[in-house]
Design a protein around this motif. Structure first.
Motif, mmCIF file in Angstrom:
data_model
loop_
_atom_site.group_PDB
_atom_site.id
_atom_site.type_symbol
_atom_site.label_atom_id
_atom_site.label_comp_id
_atom_site.label_asym_id
_atom_site.label_seq_id
_atom_site.Cartn_x
_atom_site.Cartn_y
_atom_site.Cartn_z
ATOM 1 N N ARG A 192 54.722 18.612 63.310
ATOM 2 C CA ARG A 192 54.992 18.028 61.980
ATOM 3 C C ARG A 192 55.684 16.868 62.058
ATOM 4 N N ASP A 206 50.257 16.024 60.109
ATOM 5 C CA ASP A 206 51.002 16.706 59.076
ATOM 6 C C ASP A 206 52.125 16.171 58.850
ATOM 7 N N TRP A 207 52.236 15.074 58.036
ATOM 8 C CA TRP A 207 53.461 14.080 57.924
ATOM 9 C C TRP A 207 53.788 14.041 56.318
ATOM 10 N N GLU A 208 55.194 13.576 56.327
ATOM 11 C CA GLU A 208 55.709 13.214 55.142
ATOM 12 C C GLU A 208 56.761 12.169 55.444
ATOM 13 N N LEU A 209 56.835 11.520 54.267
ATOM 14 C CA LEU A 209 57.901 10.350 54.271
ATOM 15 C C LEU A 209 58.722 10.487 53.151
ATOM 16 N N VAL A 210 60.040 10.222 53.300
ATOM 17 C CA VAL A 210 60.968 10.116 52.309
ATOM 18 C C VAL A 210 61.880 8.764 52.292
ATOM 19 N N LYS A 211 61.715 8.188 50.926
ATOM 20 C CA LYS A 211 62.448 6.801 50.926
ATOM 21 C C LYS A 211 63.754 7.161 49.936
ATOM 22 N N TYR A 212 64.789 6.999 50.375
ATOM 23 C CA TYR A 212 66.000 6.952 49.754
ATOM 24 C C TYR A 212 66.398 5.868 48.952
ATOM 25 N N GLY A 213 66.358 5.784 47.628
ATOM 26 C CA GLY A 213 66.651 4.550 46.884
ATOM 27 C C GLY A 213 68.303 4.177 47.135
ATOM 28 N N ALA A 236 65.394 3.299 51.482
ATOM 29 C CA ALA A 236 64.178 2.254 50.853
ATOM 30 C C ALA A 236 64.691 1.058 51.250
ATOM 31 N N ASP A 237 65.893 0.580 51.349
ATOM 32 C CA ASP A 237 66.472 -0.889 51.361
ATOM 33 C C ASP A 237 66.735 -1.101 52.848
ATOM 34 N N ARG A 267 47.877 9.131 58.921
ATOM 35 C CA ARG A 267 46.800 9.267 57.966
ATOM 36 C C ARG A 267 45.601 9.298 59.094
ATOM 37 N N GLU A 272 52.398 4.970 58.256
ATOM 38 C CA GLU A 272 51.539 5.729 57.228
ATOM 39 C C GLU A 272 50.259 5.718 57.740
#
Lengths: 244, 244
Positions: free
Chosen positions: B165, B195-202, B172-173, B190, B186
């Motif tokens: 995974r 089984d993936w997940e991406l988190v962007k922290y503002g 995010a910047d 895809r 992505e």
């Protein structure tokens, strides 16, 4: 606490101007006193058993919960066409949508068990759009969580009104929330210096939290157990941060 | 458990072919027996006190930890130019990078305290790129977590080899990880049905977890306490899921 929870629930009638609305209140009677509170905004079919179940789940976590009603008492679309018409009416009139969201928020804030300094809002689908609009209205709440909500905004400049932290939980394959809307949302948050976060769950389409949505991704909307559980945990982590 | 932890640490010499490497092992001696294990891959300056500190933090959570060495014993770049040259050498030779990553993984898997069915890898910056390459090599591990790693791939078709995974934690910047690389990543995930997940922290730029990176976002790399803490929690949640 969870094992001994005694969840009280009741329908709550309230008004926005002359419009009668009917929401749903849920809290744990085994806990004493004021507590952090969570507003729930419904999907495009209006306030259904789905949102009521989520309200009970949140009440079991110790929150004072109110699932609001945007459409009006008895306005409960029974098919996608009707649901689309109702959701479209409010998505096309963001001022009215904000007003209705704030009417629900007022009910929650005025509830005797609400710690008014610790209030958040979550929403699913149409409700995911709505909680971001609630934030854009300048609502004085700690945070909003959007589950597979539409992320577009007719007035991105309203991002500057946002005081709440924003957590957007998005299915990476959701055809209802196109990449250009996601990118525009990111720019809106960035430009307004919002405290925001976006999570993309791989393999998830629209409605990934909705256990009534079936399992056929090819329909563009389907339940996804992994994304449902991850997003619920992400929400809990977010609450842990904003309510501390 | 944490309060009583007795963290054992030691330098560990090992080889990839004829190349001598020196990693860092950390585990809690107050826990008995085999346990889930985490590999750490370093930033562009090689294995430093930063990664050793992360190793100790993970050991305190109960994991058997090995911070590997990609560059070779004594190869510890002292300035950005040298660091860029070393990182560039391996980023430009993904086969060699995968080989070195797997050499480190073998040390961890062969450790007496490792539950070999519960192994994950995390990496920061250059190491964030590396753990995804490790996954692309087909490594038999449960999951990888990339913190502000480069997400590009010269061979996106290798996504199909991924068994682990994948959790990508992204500022995010971050100017070092352009939007086109994120989009390509992505698509790779895809298309390969990972089984993936991406988190962007503002509001976070590159190096958001690195407490040595200063606080000036305009430099493109800076520590961000919120994103650091959120990403650490996101990693813990991910481990909870993949190791259960």
């Amino acid at each position: 606490m969870v094992a001994r929870a005694q969840i009280h629930t009741e329908a709550v009638e309230y008004k926005d101007g002359d419009t009668v609305l009917e929401g749903f209140s849920a809290y744990d009677e085994s806990i004493q006193g004021k507590r952090p509170a969570v507003l729930i905004v419904h999907q495009w079919k209006g306030l259904t058993d789905y949102e009521k179940k989520r309200a009970e789940m949140l009440a079991k976590l110790g929150y004072n919960v109110f699932a609001l009603d945007i459409y009006g008492k008895g306005v409960r679309p029974q098919d996608p066409k009707e649901a689309g018409a109702q959701a479209g009416k409010y998505k096309g009139n963001r001022e009215l949508l904000r007003q209705r969201a704030n009417a629900g928020l007022a009910v929650l804030k005025n509830h005797k068990l609400t710690d008014t300094k610790k209030v958040a809002a979550i929403g699913y689908c149409f409700g995911g759009t709505t909680v971001i609009e609630l934030a854009r209205s300048g609502a004085d709440i700690k945070g909003v969580v959007s589950f597979h909500g539409g992320l577009d905004s007719p007035k991105p400049e309203d991002g500057k009104n946002i005081k709440a932290r924003v957590l957007a939980l998005h299915g990476a394959d959701d055809p209802n929330v196109p990449a250009k809307d996601v990118a525009a949302f990111e720019d809106e948050m960035r430009n307004a210096k919002v405290d925001w976060e976006l999570v993309k769950y791989g393999g998830a389409v629209h409605s990934f939290t909705d256990w009534n949505a079936g399992n056929d991704n090819s329909k563009g909307a389907a339940y996804n157990e992994k994304a449902d559980k991850r997003s619920w945990e992400d929400m809990k982590q977010f609450f842990g941060e904003i309510f501390k």
